[in-house]
Design an enzyme around this catalytic site. Structure first.
Site, mmCIF file in Angstrom:
data_model
loop_
_atom_site.group_PDB
_atom_site.id
_atom_site.type_symbol
_atom_site.label_atom_id
_atom_site.label_comp_id
_atom_site.label_asym_id
_atom_site.label_seq_id
_atom_site.Cartn_x
_atom_site.Cartn_y
_atom_site.Cartn_z
ATOM 1 N N PRO A 242 71.963 19.537 44.288
ATOM 2 C CG PRO A 242 69.829 18.625 43.995
ATOM 3 C CD PRO A 242 70.690 19.319 45.009
ATOM 4 C CG ASP A 418 69.345 23.476 44.946
ATOM 5 O OD1 ASP A 418 69.000 22.308 44.706
ATOM 6 O OD2 ASP A 418 69.624 23.896 46.094
ATOM 7 C CG HIS A 419 66.708 19.381 39.409
ATOM 8 N ND1 HIS A 419 65.428 19.836 39.284
ATOM 9 C CD2 HIS A 419 66.927 18.607 38.318
ATOM 10 C CE1 HIS A 419 64.875 19.366 38.170
ATOM 11 N NE2 HIS A 419 65.773 18.624 37.563
ATOM 12 N NE ARG A 420 68.939 21.172 47.598
ATOM 13 C CZ ARG A 420 69.688 21.645 48.596
ATOM 14 N NH1 ARG A 420 69.782 20.954 49.737
ATOM 15 N NH2 ARG A 420 70.341 22.782 48.480
#
Length: 448
Positions: A242, A418-420
């Site tokens: 994401p 990467d929003h994770r």
């Protein structure tokens, strides 16, 4: 032990399954020394010359240039004892029929991953016709003293001797469907230039371009090599991680002036210094302050892997397409060492000599879109990395400085992450640290 040896196309890096033979550097009947370059092969990552694992005389070339060959398929055959006289009329035992211990060529340090399986080859589609059928790799044939012909699916011209031409010129010739073997070079030492290739296209008898033009004004270009790998990686990354992108516009006037003062020093006059170099130093410094940014997501293990080293990738547009070579352990390099490493990276990429090893293992990437006059962008993460920085053009703009509007050197940064792994707070702090470094690098180095 049989004196007839076959050499199979090795795995040239991290599980690549195939390669395209660009040109043979030897021909049937040539005597080859150990580690002598024998063939130039293009994979999805790089164009490389493969050295010979044997000493002997070439008795067979299994594939013609512009043929895609699977890893593990035999590509060349040697007589490793040509002084023994004529071979018997009966079929000669080859490594294909010998035990595994006898068939595998001795490994050399500069060859990797000898593929164990028999492979197949596909011929490049010809102009105006349907794609050529898949051709199975030919079985070993009885070898006689006379040179054997190249084994192909249809009659072709003999393989040409080594042709002098730089990788960008070879790429141009491939795209335009021009055979380098038929050209007379006008460059240094008879090398073939871009002008020679274009002249061949303009000539009445020139070969037709590889691009297949169909009705309705459409042009179709085969997707392969670097472009094919890049497309697959970008799709995988875009639909796996994401993405979030943040932007920061900053005044880099002090940073630019610091570089100018450095250029004036005698010991730096021959060093290539650019704002990109300053961004690289800022990124490595910021990654030390925020190590979670220098990480990757391991889906299989359900773990975040934080790297204690920085392999700094620099996106580079080359004649073969977009590649991202990286500088190994860039976080431990001094500013001067970074400058030298960047110079080497750029020169190698332009010459088309970037190796597969140079394009693997990256942990953080910078894409310098500013060289094209672009303010910034929303870059897609390279697979296996959690962040990428877009560095925009530096422009003179009206800027409020010390309470007054003045002309200042201004640029915009774009950070995709990467929003994770990286939340908004961490991404913002990391980007702000890079901006602070570029605004005042001298103070940042003292305070960090």
């Amino acid at each position: 032990m049989s004196r007839i040896k076959q050499f199979k196309l090795p795995d040239l890096g991290e599980g690549l399954t195939e390669g395209e033979i660009l040109q043979w550097l030897v021909k049937v009947g040539d005597h080859v020394e150990l580690n002598q370059p024998i063939v130039e092969v293009e994979t999805a990552k790089a164009a490389v010359e493969i050295p010979s694992p044997y000493i002997g005389v070439v008795t067979k070339l299994f594939f013609e240039p512009n043929t895609t060959v699977e890893v593990g398929a035999p590509i060349i055959e040697y007589d490793t004892d040509p002084t023994a006289g004529e071979l018997p009329a009966s079929p000669v035992e080859t490594p294909a029929a010998a035990p595994a211990s006898a068939e595998a060529p001795k490994r050399e340090a500069n060859l990797v991953g000898y593929g164990p399986r028999q492979g197949t080859a596909t011929r490049r589609a010809r102009k105006g016709g349907a794609p050529a059928p898949v051709v199975a790799a030919p079985a070993p044939a009885p070898v006689v003293a006379a040179p054997a012909p190249v084994v192909v699916a249809e009659p072709v011209a003999p393989v040409a001797a080594h042709v002098l031409a730089k990788p960008p010129v070879r790429k141009l010739a491939k795209d335009l469907g021009v055979s380098l073997a038929g050209l007379v070079g006008t460059g240094p030492q008879g090398s073939i230039t871009r002008e020679d290739v274009h002249a061949a296209v303009a000539a009445p008898a020139a070969a037709a371009p590889v691009r297949v033009v169909t009705t309705g004004g459409e042009t179709r270009i085969p997707i392969k090599g670097v472009r094919k790998l890049t497309a697959a990686n970008m799709v995988q990354s875009a639909f796996t991680a994401p993405h979030v992108t943040e932007f920061l516009t900053i005044d880099v006037t002090r940073g630019v002036k610091a570089l100018d003062r450095l250029k004036a020093k005698r010991e730096w006059r021959d060093v290539r210094i650019s704002p990109l170099l300053l961004v690289m130093k800022a990124a490595t410094a910021a990654l030390k302050r925020h190590p979670m940014v220098n990480s990757s997501w391991d889906e299989a293990a359900q773990e975040i892997v934080v790297k204690d080293y920085v392999n700094l990738g620099i996106a580079a547009a080359t004649p073969r397409g977009l590649i991202v070579p990286n500088i190994k352990d860039a976080g431990s390099l001094s500013f001067r060492e970074l400058a030298d490493a960047l110079t080497t990276l750029v020169g190698t990429a332009r010459d088309g000599k970037t190796s597969p090893a140079d394009m693997t293992g990256g942990t953080f990437t910078i894409t310098n879109v500013g060289v094209y006059g672009v303010d910034t962008g929303t870059p897609i993460l390279p697979p296996g990395e959690s962040a990428i920085l877009a560095f925009g053009a530096i422009r003179e703009q009206a800027w409020v400085h010390k309470g007054k509007v003045k002309p200042r050197q201004v640029t915009t940064l774009g950070l995709s992450f990467d929003h994770r792994i990286i939340d908004g707070e961490l991404g913002s702090k990391f980007l702000a640290d890079i901006g602070a470094f570029l605004e005042d690098p001298e103070t940042a180095l003292l305070g960090w």
